[in-house]
Motif scaffolding. Structure first.
Motif, PDB file in Angstrom:
ATOM      1  N   VAL A  36       0.803  -1.235   0.000  1.00  0.00           N
ATOM      2  CA  VAL A  36       0.000   0.000   0.000  1.00  0.00           C
ATOM      3  C   VAL A  36       0.828   1.273   0.000  1.00  0.00           C
ATOM      4  O   VAL A  36       0.354   2.317  -0.444  1.00  0.00           O
ATOM      5  CB  VAL A  36      -0.972   0.018   1.207  1.00  0.00           C
ATOM      6  CG1 VAL A  36      -1.877  -1.205   1.175  1.00  0.00           C
ATOM      7  CG2 VAL A  36      -0.233   0.077   2.531  1.00  0.00           C
ATOM      8  N   TYR A  40       0.097   4.897  -1.872  1.00  0.00           N
ATOM      9  CA  TYR A  40      -0.229   6.038  -1.019  1.00  0.00           C
ATOM     10  C   TYR A  40       0.649   7.239  -1.376  1.00  0.00           C
ATOM     11  O   TYR A  40       0.157   8.373  -1.472  1.00  0.00           O
ATOM     12  CB  TYR A  40      -0.030   5.660   0.450  1.00  0.00           C
ATOM     13  CG  TYR A  40      -0.495   6.726   1.417  1.00  0.00           C
ATOM     14  CD1 TYR A  40      -1.823   6.777   1.836  1.00  0.00           C
ATOM     15  CD2 TYR A  40       0.383   7.687   1.903  1.00  0.00           C
ATOM     16  CE1 TYR A  40      -2.263   7.762   2.717  1.00  0.00           C
ATOM     17  CE2 TYR A  40      -0.039   8.682   2.776  1.00  0.00           C
ATOM     18  CZ  TYR A  40      -1.358   8.714   3.174  1.00  0.00           C
ATOM     19  OH  TYR A  40      -1.793   9.697   4.035  1.00  0.00           O
ATOM     20  N   GLY A 168      -3.517  -4.782   2.656  1.00  0.00           N
ATOM     21  CA  GLY A 168      -4.396  -4.229   1.631  1.00  0.00           C
ATOM     22  C   GLY A 168      -5.836  -4.129   2.096  1.00  0.00           C
ATOM     23  O   GLY A 168      -6.525  -3.126   1.846  1.00  0.00           O
ATOM     24  N   TYR A 169      -6.302  -5.146   2.812  1.00  0.00           N
ATOM     25  CA  TYR A 169      -7.674  -5.129   3.339  1.00  0.00           C
ATOM     26  C   TYR A 169      -7.841  -4.023   4.376  1.00  0.00           C
ATOM     27  O   TYR A 169      -8.837  -3.289   4.373  1.00  0.00           O
ATOM     28  CB  TYR A 169      -8.002  -6.488   3.957  1.00  0.00           C
ATOM     29  CG  TYR A 169      -9.375  -6.548   4.589  1.00  0.00           C
ATOM     30  CD1 TYR A 169     -10.516  -6.686   3.791  1.00  0.00           C
ATOM     31  CD2 TYR A 169      -9.538  -6.454   5.971  1.00  0.00           C
ATOM     32  CE1 TYR A 169     -11.780  -6.727   4.365  1.00  0.00           C
ATOM     33  CE2 TYR A 169     -10.788  -6.502   6.551  1.00  0.00           C
ATOM     34  CZ  TYR A 169     -11.913  -6.630   5.748  1.00  0.00           C
ATOM     35  OH  TYR A 169     -13.163  -6.665   6.321  1.00  0.00           O
ATOM     36  N   ASP A 172      -8.019  -0.634   2.651  1.00  0.00           N
ATOM     37  CA  ASP A 172      -9.335  -0.404   2.040  1.00  0.00           C
ATOM     38  C   ASP A 172     -10.389  -0.099   3.103  1.00  0.00           C
ATOM     39  O   ASP A 172     -11.323   0.671   2.855  1.00  0.00           O
ATOM     40  CB  ASP A 172      -9.763  -1.638   1.237  1.00  0.00           C
ATOM     41  CG  ASP A 172      -8.910  -1.849   0.005  1.00  0.00           C
ATOM     42  OD1 ASP A 172      -8.264  -0.887  -0.449  1.00  0.00           O
ATOM     43  OD2 ASP A 172      -8.868  -2.990  -0.504  1.00  0.00           O
TER      44      ASP A 172
END
Length: 393
Positions: A36, A40, A168-169, A172
Motif C-alpha cells: 500500500v 499512497y 491491503g484489506y 481499504d
C-alpha cells in the motif's frame, strides 16, 4: 513479565517455535505496508513513482546496512536483548506510520515520516531476523542449526506473504492509519512473547574482527547470493513474464515458488543434519537450476509453474544448508556477527536482482532473466564445491 527458563525435556521443535513466532510478528509488521505504501505516496501524497518506490526500498537498504550491527549486538549483549530492541524499533515504526495520514496536507513531511518509519523498521528487522536465529541456536544447541534457520525463514517469508493481503484489506477499510495500527500490534505481540522467555548465556571468548569474519563468510555468502538471484527474478518478474506472454494466472508463479520454498524447509530441513550442508546445498542449487531452466524454456503456463515449484524446492534449503557449514567455521562467540554478514548477501541479491533483470529484459526478454539466474545457480554449485574443498579438517 517474568522470563521462564527452558524445560530441558521439551522437544526441540517446541523450543524453536516460540522464538520463530517472535520473528513472524516482526516480519508481519514488515509485510503489512508493502503493497500500500507506493500507491499512497503516488496517489495520496502525489510525489511520483520514484519516491513511491523508495518508500519501500529504503527499509531494505536500512536492513542491509544494519545486519552486521545486529549480529555483533547478539554476540555482545545477548540475542534476547537484541531481539527486544528490534521489536521496540518495529513498534515505534508502526506508530510513526499511524501519524502519516494526519500530516498528508504536508506531503513532504508525511513522506519524511514514512521514510523514517521504514528506516527504523529496517533496523528492527535486522535485530529480529538475526537475533531470533542466534537466540534459538543458544536454546537448542548448534546441532539443530538447520532446523532453527529453516523455521526462521518460514516465519519471515510466511509473515510477509500474509502481511500483503491483510495490509491491503486494512487500507481499504480505514486507510493507512489502520495499516499502521496493525503494524504496531504485530511487534507488540512479539514483544510480549519475547519477554516471557529467558535469555541464553552470552558465549565467552574472543570475538573475531569484522574483517576476519567477512573472510570466513565470503564464499558461503557469495554462493547464497548466486542462488538467491533466482528468487529475486521469480518474485520481481515472474508475474510480468506471464502477462507479457499472454498467459493467465500471473500471480501463480510467485505463489507456487513461495509454497514450495516454505514446504521444503518444513519437510526436508532434517536432511541437512543427515547428509551434511555441502551435499544438500549442491543438490538444492541443482534442483533450483532445473526449475529456472524450465521457466526459461516454457512455452505454456504449466511447465513454468512446475519449474517454479522445482526452483522453490531447491532454493528453500540453500540458506540453512550453507548456514550450517558456516557456523562450523565460526567461533561460537562470533556466531551472531557471522550470521549478520551472511544474511547481507541475501539482501544484496534481492537488491541487485531487479536492476540487473531490467537490463537483461531489454536484450532478450523476460525468459532471459531465468536463463541468467540458472547460470548463477550453476556458479553457486562451483562455490559450494570450493567451500567444501577448503573446509577445515
Amino acid at each position: 513479565m517474568t522470563s521462564q527458563p527452558i524445560a530441558q525435556g521439551t522437544p526441540v521443535l517446541l523450543r524453536i517455535l516460540p522464538i520463530s513466532f517472535v520473528n513472524f510478528c516482526t516480519y508481519l509488521g514488515v509485510g503489512l505496508p508493502l503493497a500500500v505504501l507506493p500507491a499512497y505516496v503516488v496517489y495520496e501524497l502525489k510525489l511520483g513513482v520514484v519516491l513511491g518506490g523508495f518508500s519501500v526500498s529504503s527499509q531494505f537498504l536500512s536492513t542491509m546496512v544494519t545486519r552486521s550491527l545486529a549480529g555483533r549486538m547478539s554476540d555482545a549483549i545477548g540475542a534476547r536483548r537484541t531481539v527486544i530492541y528490534g521489536l521496540v524499533a518495529a513498534l515505534l515504526a508502526g506508530l510513526m506510520l499511524t501519524a502519516v495520514p494526519m500530516a498528508r496536507d504536508m506531503p513532504l513531511f508525511a513522506y519524511g515520516l514514512i521514510v523514517a518509519s521504514r528506516l527504523l523498521l529496517g533496523f528492527g528487522e535486522s535485530c529480529s531476523g538475526t537475533g531470533t536465529i542466534t537466540w534459538n541456536i543458544g536454546r537448542v544447541g548448534p546441532l539443530h542449526t538447520a532446523q532453527v534457520m529453516s523455521w526462521g525463514g518460514v516465519a519471515a517469508y510466511g509473515a510477509i506473504a500474509a502481511g500483503g493481503p491483510i495490509g491491503g484489506y486494512a487500507f481499504d477499510l480505514d486507510g493507512l492509519w489502520a495499516v499502521g495500527l496493525l503494524s504496531t500490534l504485530a511487534p507488540a505481540i512479539g514483544l510480549a512473547v519475547a519477554l516471557a522467555h529467558a535469555e541464553t548465556p552470552i558465549v565467552p571468548g574472543d570475538r573475531t574482527t569484522a574483517g576476519r569474519t567477512l573472510v570466513l563468510v565470503l564464499p558461503f555468502g557469495l554462493a547464497l547470493m548466486l542462488g538467491a538471484i533466482g528468487f529475486g527474478g521469480v518474485a520481481s518478474f515472474g508475474g510480468l513474464m506471464f502477462v507479457a506472454a499472454g498467459w493467465s494466472g500471473a500471480s501463480l508463479l510467485v505463489a507456487v515458488f513461495g509454497l514450495s520454498f516454505a514446504g521444503t524447509r518444513v519437510v526436508f530441513a532434517g536432511q541437512i543434519e543427515r547428509f551434511g550442508g555441502y551435499a544438500v546445498a549442491v543438490a538444492a542449487l541443482a534442483l533450483e537450476t532445473v526449475g529456472l531452466t524450465m521457466i526459461w524454456l516454457a512455452t505454456s503456463p504449466l511447465p513454468a509453474l512446475i519449474g517454479a515449484a522445482f526452483a522453490g524446492l531447491g532454493f528453500g534449503l540453500v540458506f540453512p544448508a550453507l548456514g550450517v557449514e558456516l557456523m562450523k567455521r565460526v567461533p561460537a562467540s562470533s556466531r551472531g556477527g557471522a550470521l549478520g554478514i551472511y544474511t547481507v548477501f541475501l539482501d544484496l541479491a534481492l537488491a541487485l536482482a531487479g536492476p540487473a533483470a531490467g537490463l537483461i529484459i531489454g536484450h532478450v526478454g523476460y525468459p532471459g532473466i531465468f536463463a541468467a539466474a540458472a547460470l548463477c545457480s550453476i556458479a553457486g554449485i562451483g562455490l559450494v564445491a570450493f567451500c567444501y574443498m577448503n573446509r577445515k579438517a
